[in-house]
Design a protein around this motif. Structure first.
Motif, PDB file in Angstrom:
ATOM      1  N   VAL A 108     -10.929  42.861  68.421  1.00 59.14           N
ATOM      2  CA  VAL A 108      -9.622  43.523  68.386  1.00 59.14           C
ATOM      3  C   VAL A 108      -9.236  43.765  66.931  1.00 59.14           C
ATOM      4  O   VAL A 108      -9.338  42.864  66.089  1.00 59.14           O
ATOM      5  N   ILE A 109      -8.827  44.999  66.629  1.00 55.14           N
ATOM      6  CA  ILE A 109      -8.237  45.313  65.329  1.00 55.14           C
ATOM      7  C   ILE A 109      -6.737  45.430  65.541  1.00 55.14           C
ATOM      8  O   ILE A 109      -6.275  46.274  66.312  1.00 55.14           O
ATOM      9  N   LEU A 110      -5.977  44.575  64.883  1.00 51.47           N
ATOM     10  CA  LEU A 110      -4.553  44.419  65.176  1.00 51.47           C
ATOM     11  C   LEU A 110      -3.690  44.613  63.931  1.00 51.47           C
ATOM     12  O   LEU A 110      -3.942  44.011  62.885  1.00 51.47           O
ATOM     13  N   ASP A 111      -2.664  45.460  64.052  1.00 55.86           N
ATOM     14  CA  ASP A 111      -1.690  45.634  62.980  1.00 55.86           C
ATOM     15  C   ASP A 111      -0.600  44.569  63.131  1.00 55.86           C
ATOM     16  O   ASP A 111      -0.302  44.123  64.245  1.00 55.86           O
ATOM     17  N   ILE A 112      -0.008  44.158  62.010  1.00 49.10           N
ATOM     18  CA  ILE A 112       1.080  43.172  62.067  1.00 49.10           C
ATOM     19  C   ILE A 112       2.383  43.806  62.518  1.00 49.10           C
ATOM     20  O   ILE A 112       3.113  43.263  63.337  1.00 49.10           O
ATOM     21  N   SER A 113       2.693  44.973  61.972  1.00 46.73           N
ATOM     22  CA  SER A 113       3.996  45.612  62.199  1.00 46.73           C
ATOM     23  C   SER A 113       3.964  46.437  63.476  1.00 46.73           C
ATOM     24  O   SER A 113       3.589  47.609  63.460  1.00 46.73           O
ATOM     25  N   LEU A 114       4.376  45.810  64.571  1.00 47.55           N
ATOM     26  CA  LEU A 114       4.411  46.477  65.868  1.00 47.55           C
ATOM     27  C   LEU A 114       5.838  46.458  66.411  1.00 47.55           C
ATOM     28  O   LEU A 114       6.609  45.545  66.112  1.00 47.55           O
ATOM     29  N   PRO A 115       6.215  47.435  67.210  1.00 46.90           N
ATOM     30  CA  PRO A 115       7.538  47.398  67.849  1.00 46.90           C
ATOM     31  C   PRO A 115       7.587  46.283  68.889  1.00 46.90           C
ATOM     32  O   PRO A 115       6.589  46.002  69.550  1.00 46.90           O
ATOM     33  N   GLY A 116       8.735  45.627  69.014  1.00 48.52           N
ATOM     34  CA  GLY A 116       8.825  44.515  69.965  1.00 48.52           C
ATOM     35  C   GLY A 116       8.168  43.281  69.383  1.00 48.52           C
ATOM     36  O   GLY A 116       8.504  42.835  68.287  1.00 48.52           O
ATOM     37  N   GLN A 117       7.212  42.719  70.123  1.00 52.38           N
ATOM     38  CA  GLN A 117       6.469  41.566  69.632  1.00 52.38           C
ATOM     39  C   GLN A 117       5.753  41.909  68.333  1.00 52.38           C
ATOM     40  O   GLN A 117       5.094  42.940  68.232  1.00 52.38           O
ATOM     41  N   SER A 118       5.866  41.040  67.338  1.00 51.05           N
ATOM     42  CA  SER A 118       5.146  41.279  66.087  1.00 51.05           C
ATOM     43  C   SER A 118       3.670  40.986  66.281  1.00 51.05           C
ATOM     44  O   SER A 118       3.262  40.309  67.232  1.00 51.05           O
ATOM     45  N   GLY A 119       2.857  41.481  65.349  1.00 50.64           N
ATOM     46  CA  GLY A 119       1.434  41.202  65.408  1.00 50.64           C
ATOM     47  C   GLY A 119       1.142  39.713  65.343  1.00 50.64           C
ATOM     48  O   GLY A 119       0.191  39.226  65.951  1.00 50.64           O
ATOM     49  N   LEU A 120       1.976  38.972  64.608  1.00 54.01           N
ATOM     50  CA  LEU A 120       1.821  37.524  64.541  1.00 54.01           C
ATOM     51  C   LEU A 120       1.973  36.880  65.920  1.00 54.01           C
ATOM     52  O   LEU A 120       1.187  36.020  66.319  1.00 54.01           O
ATOM     53  N   GLU A 121       2.975  37.324  66.661  1.00 51.64           N
ATOM     54  CA  GLU A 121       3.221  36.782  67.996  1.00 51.64           C
ATOM     55  C   GLU A 121       2.126  37.200  68.963  1.00 51.64           C
ATOM     56  O   GLU A 121       1.673  36.404  69.799  1.00 51.64           O
ATOM     57  N   VAL A 122       1.689  38.456  68.857  1.00 49.74           N
ATOM     58  CA  VAL A 122       0.612  38.951  69.719  1.00 49.74           C
ATOM     59  C   VAL A 122      -0.676  38.161  69.460  1.00 49.74           C
ATOM     60  O   VAL A 122      -1.385  37.775  70.391  1.00 49.74           O
ATOM     61  N   LEU A 123      -0.958  37.916  68.189  1.00 46.33           N
ATOM     62  CA  LEU A 123      -2.158  37.154  67.838  1.00 46.33           C
ATOM     63  C   LEU A 123      -2.148  35.773  68.473  1.00 46.33           C
ATOM     64  O   LEU A 123      -3.155  35.330  69.050  1.00 46.33           O
ATOM     65  N   LYS A 124      -1.026  35.080  68.389  1.00 44.87           N
ATOM     66  CA  LYS A 124      -0.952  33.727  68.948  1.00 44.87           C
ATOM     67  C   LYS A 124      -1.139  33.725  70.461  1.00 44.87           C
ATOM     68  O   LYS A 124      -1.853  32.885  71.014  1.00 44.87           O
ATOM     69  N   GLU A 125      -0.501  34.695  71.144  1.00 53.80           N
ATOM     70  CA  GLU A 125      -0.652  34.764  72.600  1.00 53.80           C
ATOM     71  C   GLU A 125      -2.075  35.158  72.974  1.00 53.80           C
ATOM     72  O   GLU A 125      -2.655  34.613  73.910  1.00 53.80           O
ATOM     73  N   LEU A 126      -2.618  36.099  72.243  1.00 53.63           N
ATOM     74  CA  LEU A 126      -3.991  36.557  72.494  1.00 53.63           C
ATOM     75  C   LEU A 126      -4.977  35.396  72.344  1.00 53.63           C
ATOM     76  O   LEU A 126      -5.844  35.188  73.203  1.00 53.63           O
ATOM     77  N   LYS A 127      -4.855  34.638  71.257  1.00 55.83           N
ATOM     78  CA  LYS A 127      -5.789  33.539  71.006  1.00 55.83           C
ATOM     79  C   LYS A 127      -5.592  32.394  71.993  1.00 55.83           C
ATOM     80  O   LYS A 127      -6.534  31.660  72.302  1.00 55.83           O
ATOM     81  N   HIS A 128      -4.358  32.249  72.494  1.00 60.88           N
ATOM     82  CA  HIS A 128      -4.111  31.226  73.513  1.00 60.88           C
ATOM     83  C   HIS A 128      -4.835  31.571  74.813  1.00 60.88           C
ATOM     84  O   HIS A 128      -5.424  30.691  75.462  1.00 60.88           O
ATOM     85  N   ASN A 129      -4.783  32.853  75.192  1.00 58.30           N
ATOM     86  CA  ASN A 129      -5.399  33.293  76.447  1.00 58.30           C
ATOM     87  C   ASN A 129      -6.885  33.604  76.308  1.00 58.30           C
ATOM     88  O   ASN A 129      -7.637  33.461  77.274  1.00 58.30           O
ATOM     89  N   ASN A 130      -7.298  34.054  75.128  1.00 56.12           N
ATOM     90  CA  ASN A 130      -8.695  34.438  74.898  1.00 56.12           C
ATOM     91  C   ASN A 130      -9.162  33.874  73.549  1.00 56.12           C
ATOM     92  O   ASN A 130      -9.349  34.625  72.590  1.00 56.12           O
ATOM     93  N   PRO A 131      -9.331  32.562  73.476  1.00 56.27           N
ATOM     94  CA  PRO A 131      -9.615  31.924  72.184  1.00 56.27           C
ATOM     95  C   PRO A 131     -10.898  32.407  71.496  1.00 56.27           C
ATOM     96  O   PRO A 131     -11.020  32.313  70.276  1.00 56.27           O
ATOM     97  N   LYS A 132     -11.847  32.932  72.273  1.00 53.24           N
ATOM     98  CA  LYS A 132     -13.124  33.347  71.687  1.00 53.24           C
ATOM     99  C   LYS A 132     -13.137  34.823  71.261  1.00 53.24           C
ATOM    100  O   LYS A 132     -14.105  35.281  70.651  1.00 53.24           O
ATOM    101  N   LEU A 133     -12.085  35.561  71.586  1.00 50.34           N
ATOM    102  CA  LEU A 133     -12.032  36.983  71.228  1.00 50.34           C
ATOM    103  C   LEU A 133     -11.641  37.124  69.753  1.00 50.34           C
ATOM    104  O   LEU A 133     -10.524  36.778  69.377  1.00 50.34           O
TER     105      LEU A 133
END
Length: 211
Positions: free
Chosen positions: A51-76
């Motif tokens: 995944v290529i992820l930008d930090i500045s996103l509308p709504g959830q920030s990239g920081l928040e998305v990263l944490k949720e993503l890694k919680h659900n898909n730690p190996k991605l």
């Protein structure tokens, strides 16, 4: 073939990056999203190698998305591609599970190298980020009061220090003025400061923003 999910809210930038990646042998953009919710839904429904992820996103920030993503898909693996300087976010994002951090104005070959390095199971650490990590290890971390802040509070801190008003920050983060004011109050309390001027001086002195 390295399959990539591209997450960025700027369609023109996303399209340009997609063309660059797909003109590189062994890589393909197989999914796109312009906000965190779309990205997380795509990951639920499809399989990606990276995944290529930008930090500045509308709504959830990239920081928040990263944490949720890694919680659900730690190996991605996740490569952060952002307009913000490495001093602002690199160490915090790597600590949260990112596999690498690049600025959007990085050279094309650096991006390709980062993707291949991360896909091989390694972390991509640019020379600039390596220097930042080395400096942090050498410093007395008790003096780094910004480490007490949540990811969202840290994001608001950097925006305040860059000279943006409460209204401008609320629009950029898709939050209410009241919510931003609450974050500001928490930041001042945690960092034991009273004014925006003190916050700005601190962030410049610690190279979190450029003066």
């Amino acid at each position: 073939m390295i399959t990539i999910l591209l997450v960025d809210d700027h369609a023109i930038f996303r399209e340009g990056l997609k063309k660059i990646i797909e003109n590189t042998t062994g890589m393909s953009v197989t999914g796109e999203a312009n906000n965190g919710d779309e990205a997380l839904q795509q990951i639920k429904e499809n399989e990606f190698d990276l995944v290529i992820l930008d930090i500045s996103l509308p709504g959830q920030s990239g920081l928040e998305v990263l944490k949720e993503l890694k919680h659900n898909n730690p190996k991605l693996p996740v490569l952060i591609l952002s307009m913000h300087s490495e001093e602002q976010y690199a160490r915090r994002l790597l600590k949260s599970g990112a596999s690498g951090y690049l600025k959007k104005d990085s050279a094309f070959d650096q991006l390709v190298s980062a993707i291949r390095t991360i896909d091989s199971g390694k972390k991509y650490i640019s020379p600039i980020v390596a220097h930042i990590l080395a400096e942090f290890i050498e410093r007395d971390t008790e003096k780094d009061r910004h480490e007490l802040l949540s990811d969202r509070e840290f994001q608001v801190l950097c925006l305040i220090a860059s000279g943006k008003t409460v209204t401008e920050i609320s629009k950029e983060l898709s939050l209410s003025d009241k919510t931003i004011s609450t974050y500001r109050a928490r930041i001042l309390e945690k960092m034991k400061m009273k004014t925006n001027a003190e916050l700005t001086f601190y962030t410049i002195n610690n190279k979190l923003v450029k003066n």
